[in-house]
Design a protein around this motif. Structure first.
Motif, PDB file in Angstrom:
ATOM      1  N   GLY A  90       0.699  -1.007   0.210  1.00 27.21           N
ATOM      2  CA  GLY A  90       0.295   0.163   0.034  1.00 27.21           C
ATOM      3  C   GLY A  90       0.605   1.142  -0.063  1.00 27.21           C
ATOM      4  N   ALA A  91       1.819   1.292   0.570  1.00 25.40           N
ATOM      5  CA  ALA A  91       2.823   2.338   0.883  1.00 25.40           C
ATOM      6  C   ALA A  91       3.204   2.803  -0.063  1.00 25.40           C
ATOM      7  CB  ALA A  91       3.223   2.233   2.137  1.00 25.40           C
ATOM      8  N   GLU A  95       2.884   5.411  -2.716  1.00 26.34           N
ATOM      9  CA  GLU A  95       4.663   6.164  -3.094  1.00 26.34           C
ATOM     10  C   GLU A  95       4.863   6.567  -5.514  1.00 26.34           C
ATOM     11  OE1 GLU A  95       8.354   7.833  -2.138  1.00 26.34           O
ATOM     12  OE2 GLU A  95       6.981   6.402  -0.661  1.00 26.34           O
ATOM     13  N   ALA A  96       3.787   6.168  -5.144  1.00 31.44           N
ATOM     14  CA  ALA A  96       3.703   6.340  -7.014  1.00 31.44           C
ATOM     15  C   ALA A  96       3.001   7.668  -7.143  1.00 31.44           C
ATOM     16  CB  ALA A  96       3.131   5.011  -7.798  1.00 31.44           C
ATOM     17  N   VAL A  97       1.836   7.402  -6.760  1.00 33.23           N
ATOM     18  CA  VAL A  97       0.507   8.426  -6.776  1.00 33.23           C
ATOM     19  C   VAL A  97       1.616   9.739  -6.561  1.00 33.23           C
ATOM     20  CG1 VAL A  97      -1.262   9.511  -5.703  1.00 33.23           C
ATOM     21  CG2 VAL A  97      -1.422   7.029  -5.845  1.00 33.23           C
ATOM     22  N   ALA A  98       2.317  10.065  -5.506  1.00 33.34           N
ATOM     23  CA  ALA A  98       3.671  11.427  -4.717  1.00 33.34           C
ATOM     24  C   ALA A  98       3.994  11.228  -6.614  1.00 33.34           C
ATOM     25  CB  ALA A  98       3.777  10.680  -3.883  1.00 33.34           C
ATOM     26  N   MET A  99       4.290  10.779  -6.981  1.00 33.54           N
ATOM     27  CA  MET A  99       5.852  10.466  -8.157  1.00 33.54           C
ATOM     28  C   MET A  99       4.529  11.585  -9.372  1.00 33.54           C
ATOM     29  SD  MET A  99       8.628   9.452  -7.425  1.00 33.54           S
ATOM     30  CE  MET A  99       7.854  10.586  -5.493  1.00 33.54           C
ATOM     31  N   ALA A 100       3.394  10.728  -9.710  1.00 31.63           N
ATOM     32  CA  ALA A 100       2.618  11.132 -10.162  1.00 31.63           C
ATOM     33  C   ALA A 100       2.140  12.625 -10.496  1.00 31.63           C
ATOM     34  CB  ALA A 100       1.342  10.713 -10.774  1.00 31.63           C
ATOM     35  N   LEU A 120       4.602  11.147   3.527  1.00 32.00           N
ATOM     36  CA  LEU A 120       4.046   9.682   4.015  1.00 32.00           C
ATOM     37  C   LEU A 120       4.176   8.447   4.375  1.00 32.00           C
ATOM     38  CD1 LEU A 120       0.810  12.017   3.687  1.00 32.00           C
ATOM     39  CD2 LEU A 120       2.667  11.309   6.136  1.00 32.00           C
ATOM     40  N   ALA A 121       4.495   8.280   2.556  1.00 32.65           N
ATOM     41  CA  ALA A 121       4.427   7.040   1.952  1.00 32.65           C
ATOM     42  C   ALA A 121       5.874   6.317   2.161  1.00 32.65           C
ATOM     43  CB  ALA A 121       4.279   6.906   0.261  1.00 32.65           C
ATOM     44  N   THR A 122       6.698   6.846   2.067  1.00 31.66           N
ATOM     45  CA  THR A 122       8.033   6.186   2.755  1.00 31.66           C
ATOM     46  C   THR A 122       8.253   6.356   4.367  1.00 31.66           C
ATOM     47  OG1 THR A 122       9.208   8.443   0.828  1.00 31.66           O
ATOM     48  CG2 THR A 122      10.742   7.174   2.623  1.00 31.66           C
ATOM     49  N   GLY A 123       8.084   6.833   5.373  1.00 30.17           N
ATOM     50  CA  GLY A 123       7.920   6.780   6.097  1.00 30.17           C
ATOM     51  C   GLY A 123       6.856   5.424   6.726  1.00 30.17           C
ATOM     52  N   VAL A 124       6.013   5.249   6.601  1.00 29.85           N
ATOM     53  CA  VAL A 124       5.475   3.689   6.238  1.00 29.85           C
ATOM     54  C   VAL A 124       6.020   2.785   5.619  1.00 29.85           C
ATOM     55  CG1 VAL A 124       3.219   2.117   6.238  1.00 29.85           C
ATOM     56  CG2 VAL A 124       3.177   4.829   6.675  1.00 29.85           C
ATOM     57  N   LEU A 185       8.612   1.985 -11.538  1.00 25.34           N
ATOM     58  CA  LEU A 185       9.124   1.068  -9.983  1.00 25.34           C
ATOM     59  C   LEU A 185       9.073   1.301  -9.382  1.00 25.34           C
ATOM     60  CD1 LEU A 185      12.075  -0.364  -9.653  1.00 25.34           C
ATOM     61  CD2 LEU A 185      12.827   1.753  -8.576  1.00 25.34           C
ATOM     62  N   PHE A 186       8.082   1.546  -8.337  1.00 25.47           N
ATOM     63  CA  PHE A 186       6.799   1.914  -7.287  1.00 25.47           C
ATOM     64  C   PHE A 186       5.861   0.424  -7.387  1.00 25.47           C
ATOM     65  CE2 PHE A 186       9.044   5.741  -5.784  1.00 25.47           C
ATOM     66  CZ  PHE A 186       9.870   5.273  -5.178  1.00 25.47           C
TER      67      PHE A 186
END
Length: 414
Positions: A90-91, A95-100, A120-124, A185-186
């Motif tokens: 899920g994280a 992360e992929a959404v954050a890249m977008a 947030l995604a990286t912390g999880v 990649l993610f």
């Protein structure tokens, strides 16, 4: 009916064995930290296009770090309770959404939004992936996971800034290309995580609505360190703070310092400053993997002092050579501190304490990274970059000396 049940059973069987799962989670840490360092060479492009100040730059940088801290303090232990696979998959999708979002950014607000979601995604993900490395460690190679937890993040930062620097120099639309490559990649890694065995002792039924209150209880802000790991953390904490504070400086203001020293140097020069730091950190961490953890941690802290002083002198000497030499020394110190600290922290931790202990380490690290960088950006606006560098370097040296003196009075068992 039996054939359908058998088919479902086969679908649930993991495809990757211990070795493959270990490599996957190591590559995940590399990718996560590569994504964190990838924007560094692009900050000069953003500044030129959007005309924002050094203070705004540090705010953009710190948005990622502060969001990561929130995730570490609230969701860092989730994979210990809900399972490594669902939490990490899920994280990685988040992360992929954050890249977008970052790829589509048209200004500072969108960039901050993308970096915040990424944090947030990286912390999880980092605490889950790091704990999974310990779970999949081969019994005949003890300590390998702690070494990997120390090396892979800095290797990822080095790879991220190097690839991003090359794309900035040679690729069209680098501020989009970098993020789109990471997005692909993610997504691939999120799919691959579903093929690994589950190693955490999950609490059955946690995801059902009836357990929502329990889930909210898990998400309360906490600092969790395995009791057996606390002496090691006490020993290494000053070095961790000094190393990550210095790392934050090179990541956010390193390119600006390179331009101050050599205004006509190529854009790639700024990115290569942070690459030098992280590459030296990775090499030092790998070279020191067989040495005692306490020795590595303290020797790394000691190397931060000449590294900071040489970096401090570089603007006065108008020397890129001095800047890169100081950065390399600081990087070697950074690698030693992180390698030694993680071994001191993780080796004594029980399986159910791993993600929480890692989350605490990363929370301390990124807190040390973000707050000084914001202050440095403010000082740069008020008094100029050289004054900011001087105060930053002096603070790191003072903190490191304090930690070394304190360590000399602690029992050797720590």
């Amino acid at each position: 009916m039996a054939s359908v049940t058998a088919l479902r059973s086969r679908r649930r069987l993991p495809v990757l064995g211990r070795r493959g799962a270990f490599r996957l989670h190591a590559s995940t840490l590399v990718a996560l930290l590569a994504a964190s360092s990838a924007p560094t060479p692009m900050y000069a492009l953003y500044q030129a296009a959007w005309h924002f100040s050094a203070m705004t730059l540090t705010v953009v940088f710190s948005a990622y770090v502060l969001a990561l801290l929130v995730a570490l303090l609230t969701a860092g232990t989730l994979s210990d309770h809900l399972g490594r696979r669902p939490v990490l998959a899920g994280a990685l999708l988040a992360e992929a959404v954050a890249m977008a979002v970052s790829a589509a950014a048209q200004g500072v607000p969108e960039l901050i939004a993308g970096h915040s979601l990424q944090g947030l995604a990286t912390g999880v993900a980092t605490s889950a992936a790091g704990a999974a490395l310990l779970d999949f460690e081969a019994p005949d190679r003890p300590g390998r996971a702690a070494v990997a937890n120390g090396i892979m993040p800095v290797a990822g930062m080095a790879v991220g800034v190097l690839v991003s620097t090359a794309l900035v120099q040679y690729a069209p639309a680098p501020t989009r290309t970098v993020y789109l490559l990471l997005l692909v990649l993610f997504i691939a890694q999120a799919a691959a995580v579903r093929l690994t065995p589950e190693t955490a002792r999950t609490e059955s039924g946690t995801w059902r609505p009836i357990r929502l209150l329990h889930l909210l209880h898990l998400l309360r802000p906490t600092i969790t360190v395995a009791p057996a790991s606390r002496p090691g953390l006490a020993l290494a904490a000053p070095g961790i703070v000094a190393a990550w504070a210095l790392g934050g400086f090179y990541s956010s203001l390193g390119p600006s310092l390179a331009r101050l020293i050599a205004p006509h140097a190529a854009h790639a020069t700024g990115g290569l400053v942070f690459f030098t730091l992280t590459a030296a950190a990775g090499l030092a961490g790998h070279a020191a993997r067989a040495l005692p953890a306490r020795t590595v941690s303290l020797a790394g802290a000691a190397l931060l002092i000449p590294g900071a002083l040489l970096t401090l002198a570089a603007p006065h000497l108008h020397s890129l050579l001095a800047l890169f030499a100081g950065t390399a020394l600081a990087g070697a110190g950074f690698g030693g501190v992180t390698q030694g600290a993680l071994r001191l922290l993780l080796r004594p931790a029980a399986p159910g304490e791993r993600a929480g202990s890692l989350a605490t380490y990363y929370a301390l690290s990124y807190l040390a990274m973000s707050i000084p960088v914001v202050l440095a950006g403010l000082l740069t606006n008020l008094y100029g970059l050289q004054a900011s560098v001087a105060l930053y370097g002096a603070t790191v040296v003072a903190l490191t000396l304090t930690g070394l003196i304190r360590a000399a009075h602690l029992p050797h068992k720590a």
